[in-house]
Design a protein around this motif. Structure first.
Motif, PDB file in Angstrom:
ATOM      1  N   ALA A  52       0.849  -1.197   0.000  1.00 39.73           N
ATOM      2  CA  ALA A  52       0.000   0.000   0.000  1.00 39.73           C
ATOM      3  C   ALA A  52       0.881   1.242   0.000  1.00 39.73           C
ATOM      4  CB  ALA A  52      -0.905   0.009   1.225  1.00 39.73           C
ATOM      5  N   VAL A  53       0.600   2.147  -0.921  1.00 39.43           N
ATOM      6  CA  VAL A  53       1.337   3.412  -0.986  1.00 39.43           C
ATOM      7  C   VAL A  53       0.330   4.519  -0.723  1.00 39.43           C
ATOM      8  CG1 VAL A  53       2.746   4.944  -2.398  1.00 39.43           C
ATOM      9  CG2 VAL A  53       2.999   2.455  -2.621  1.00 39.43           C
ATOM     10  N   GLY A  54       0.455   5.142   0.447  1.00 40.26           N
ATOM     11  CA  GLY A  54      -0.438   6.228   0.816  1.00 40.26           C
ATOM     12  C   GLY A  54      -1.107   5.969   2.148  1.00 40.26           C
ATOM     13  N   ASP A  55      -1.338   7.039   2.883  1.00 38.75           N
ATOM     14  CA  ASP A  55      -1.911   6.944   4.224  1.00 38.75           C
ATOM     15  C   ASP A  55      -3.354   6.477   4.215  1.00 38.75           C
ATOM     16  OD1 ASP A  55       0.027   8.835   6.279  1.00 38.75           O
ATOM     17  OD2 ASP A  55       0.341   8.987   4.134  1.00 38.75           O
ATOM     18  N   VAL A  56      -4.184   7.038   3.343  1.00 34.47           N
ATOM     19  CA  VAL A  56      -5.603   6.700   3.335  1.00 34.47           C
ATOM     20  C   VAL A  56      -5.793   5.258   2.869  1.00 34.47           C
ATOM     21  CG1 VAL A  56      -7.866   7.300   2.390  1.00 34.47           C
ATOM     22  CG2 VAL A  56      -6.287   9.114   3.094  1.00 34.47           C
ATOM     23  N   VAL A  57      -5.051   4.845   1.860  1.00 32.44           N
ATOM     24  CA  VAL A  57      -5.120   3.463   1.383  1.00 32.44           C
ATOM     25  C   VAL A  57      -4.724   2.511   2.515  1.00 32.44           C
ATOM     26  CG1 VAL A  57      -4.055   1.799  -0.204  1.00 32.44           C
ATOM     27  CG2 VAL A  57      -4.720   4.060  -1.037  1.00 32.44           C
ATOM     28  N   THR A  58      -3.610   2.795   3.161  1.00 36.77           N
ATOM     29  CA  THR A  58      -3.131   1.957   4.268  1.00 36.77           C
ATOM     30  C   THR A  58      -4.173   1.904   5.377  1.00 36.77           C
ATOM     31  OG1 THR A  58      -0.830   2.473   3.720  1.00 36.77           O
ATOM     32  CG2 THR A  58      -1.271   1.678   5.959  1.00 36.77           C
ATOM     33  N   TYR A  59      -4.752   3.048   5.711  1.00 35.27           N
ATOM     34  CA  TYR A  59      -5.781   3.126   6.747  1.00 35.27           C
ATOM     35  C   TYR A  59      -6.967   2.212   6.411  1.00 35.27           C
ATOM     36  CZ  TYR A  59      -9.449   5.133   9.700  1.00 35.27           C
ATOM     37  OH  TYR A  59     -10.477   5.302  10.598  1.00 35.27           O
ATOM     38  N   HIS A  60      -7.432   2.255   5.172  1.00 30.56           N
ATOM     39  CA  HIS A  60      -8.579   1.433   4.774  1.00 30.56           C
ATOM     40  C   HIS A  60      -8.271  -0.060   4.918  1.00 30.56           C
ATOM     41  CE1 HIS A  60     -11.329   4.558   3.665  1.00 30.56           C
ATOM     42  NE2 HIS A  60     -10.511   5.074   2.764  1.00 30.56           N
ATOM     43  N   PHE A  61      -7.064  -0.475   4.559  1.00 33.78           N
ATOM     44  CA  PHE A  61      -6.703  -1.884   4.701  1.00 33.78           C
ATOM     45  C   PHE A  61      -6.606  -2.284   6.176  1.00 33.78           C
ATOM     46  CE2 PHE A  61      -4.660  -1.556   0.328  1.00 33.78           C
ATOM     47  CZ  PHE A  61      -5.781  -2.080  -0.297  1.00 33.78           C
ATOM     48  N   LEU A  62      -6.035  -1.411   7.002  1.00 32.80           N
ATOM     49  CA  LEU A  62      -5.950  -1.706   8.432  1.00 32.80           C
ATOM     50  C   LEU A  62      -7.348  -1.804   9.041  1.00 32.80           C
ATOM     51  CD1 LEU A  62      -2.925   0.580   9.366  1.00 32.80           C
ATOM     52  CD2 LEU A  62      -2.954  -1.936   9.326  1.00 32.80           C
ATOM     53  N   GLU A  63      -8.227  -0.893   8.653  1.00 31.53           N
ATOM     54  CA  GLU A  63      -9.601  -0.923   9.152  1.00 31.53           C
ATOM     55  C   GLU A  63     -10.343  -2.182   8.682  1.00 31.53           C
ATOM     56  OE1 GLU A  63     -11.415   1.540  11.273  1.00 31.53           O
ATOM     57  OE2 GLU A  63      -9.278   1.535  11.730  1.00 31.53           O
ATOM     58  N   ALA A  64      -9.983  -2.700   7.515  1.00 30.20           N
ATOM     59  CA  ALA A  64     -10.598  -3.913   6.978  1.00 30.20           C
ATOM     60  C   ALA A  64      -9.968  -5.174   7.585  1.00 30.20           C
ATOM     61  CB  ALA A  64     -10.474  -3.941   5.456  1.00 30.20           C
ATOM     62  N   GLY A  65      -8.972  -4.995   8.453  1.00 31.52           N
ATOM     63  CA  GLY A  65      -8.348  -6.134   9.116  1.00 31.52           C
ATOM     64  C   GLY A  65      -7.247  -6.805   8.328  1.00 31.52           C
ATOM     65  N   ARG A  66      -6.732  -6.141   7.283  1.00 28.56           N
ATOM     66  CA  ARG A  66      -5.661  -6.728   6.464  1.00 28.56           C
ATOM     67  C   ARG A  66      -4.478  -5.764   6.403  1.00 28.56           C
ATOM     68  NH1 ARG A  66      -1.695  -8.224   3.721  1.00 28.56           N
ATOM     69  NH2 ARG A  66      -1.862  -9.698   1.979  1.00 28.56           N
ATOM     70  N   PRO A  67      -3.539  -5.880   7.373  1.00 29.27           N
ATOM     71  CA  PRO A  67      -2.361  -5.026   7.299  1.00 29.27           C
ATOM     72  C   PRO A  67      -1.576  -5.306   6.014  1.00 29.27           C
ATOM     73  CG  PRO A  67      -2.446  -6.208   9.402  1.00 29.27           C
ATOM     74  CD  PRO A  67      -3.506  -6.789   8.511  1.00 29.27           C
ATOM     75  N   PRO A  68      -1.166  -4.269   5.311  1.00 34.82           N
ATOM     76  CA  PRO A  68      -0.344  -4.493   4.117  1.00 34.82           C
ATOM     77  C   PRO A  68       0.987  -5.145   4.504  1.00 34.82           C
ATOM     78  CG  PRO A  68      -1.194  -2.248   4.160  1.00 34.82           C
ATOM     79  CD  PRO A  68      -1.486  -2.855   5.498  1.00 34.82           C
ATOM     80  N   ASP A  69       1.531  -5.950   3.607  1.00 35.82           N
ATOM     81  CA  ASP A  69       2.856  -6.533   3.832  1.00 35.82           C
ATOM     82  C   ASP A  69       3.897  -5.428   3.853  1.00 35.82           C
ATOM     83  OD1 ASP A  69       2.365  -9.585   3.711  1.00 35.82           O
ATOM     84  OD2 ASP A  69       1.224  -8.758   2.037  1.00 35.82           O
ATOM     85  N   VAL A  70       3.716  -4.438   2.990  1.00 37.49           N
ATOM     86  CA  VAL A  70       4.543  -3.233   2.992  1.00 37.49           C
ATOM     87  C   VAL A  70       3.597  -2.047   2.817  1.00 37.49           C
ATOM     88  CG1 VAL A  70       6.356  -1.918   1.817  1.00 37.49           C
ATOM     89  CG2 VAL A  70       6.561  -4.413   2.004  1.00 37.49           C
ATOM     90  N   ALA A  71       3.712  -1.069   3.719  1.00 35.25           N
ATOM     91  CA  ALA A  71       2.941   0.170   3.605  1.00 35.25           C
ATOM     92  C   ALA A  71       3.924   1.336   3.584  1.00 35.25           C
ATOM     93  CB  ALA A  71       1.979   0.320   4.780  1.00 35.25           C
ATOM     94  N   VAL A  72       3.647   2.314   2.740  1.00 34.93           N
ATOM     95  CA  VAL A  72       4.484   3.505   2.640  1.00 34.93           C
ATOM     96  C   VAL A  72       3.581   4.704   2.897  1.00 34.93           C
ATOM     97  CG1 VAL A  72       6.127   4.785   1.224  1.00 34.93           C
ATOM     98  CG2 VAL A  72       5.876   2.312   0.889  1.00 34.93           C
TER      99      VAL A  72
END
Length: 189
Positions: A52-72
């Protein structure tokens, strides 16, 4: 002397390897894949590593219960500070930090991205500067079948399922940047 080597290595890592030329800016406005507004629906199409590249994208994945393998993340969206809830959520598990100037890709950013790909656990990179262009080298460096997702302002999340064709397209695009492309490829690969 060891001190001199340490200082020169540090100075090298701050250098801008590639800078986005003005002539290419319009090409990057077009999404590189399908746009999705629902994280759960997007995650249904993810069957490999998630970047995930981006704060909002990363936030949505975390909220969905799927931490990205790599987040920037860079604590910003559309050049403005993200709200406190998003900032706290996406930076809670920060593992690495890198400096990357706007409109460029620094040696430190690329080295940190490569390091993140090599880690077993989910890794968040907090960028001092701007992470917007990191999706391009992430697509090149990600394994076949990985999903690189970045934000498209006011539209949603762009999902790029990494293939050889995508890698070739990103390589060709990055070759058109200004700077030391030879060193960039040495660091990335």
């Amino acid at each position: 002397m060891p001190g001199e080597d340490d200082r020169s290595a540090s100075a090298d890592s701050d250098e801008q390897l590639l800078v986005l030329p003005d002539a290419l800016r319009h090409e990057l406005k077009e999404p590189m894949g399908p746009i999705e507004t629902d994280a759960d629906r997007l995650l249904e199409a993810v069957d490999g590593p998630l970047i995930a590249v981006g704060d909002v994208v990363t936030y949505h994945f975390l909220e969905a219960g799927r931490p990205p393998d790599v987040a920037v993340v860079d604590e910003r969206t559309k050049r403005e500070a993200v709200d406190e809830e998003i900032r706290a959520t996406v930076t809670e598990e920060t593992t690495l930090e890198a400096t990357n100037p706007p409109g460029a890709l620094s040696a430190e950013m690329i080295e940190t991205l490569v390091d993140a790909f090599d880690r077993e656990k989910p890794t968040t990179i907090l960028v001092d500067g701007e992470e917007d262009l990191v999706a391009l080298p992430a697509i090149v460096a990600a394994p076949e079948g990985a999903s690189v997702v970045y934000g498209q302002p006011d539209e949603g999340m762009v999902h790029v399922k990494v293939t050889d064709d995508h890698r070739a397209e990103m390589r060709a695009l990055l070759e058109r940047f200004e700077g030391d492309t030879e060193r960039f490829w040495d660091v990335l690969e």
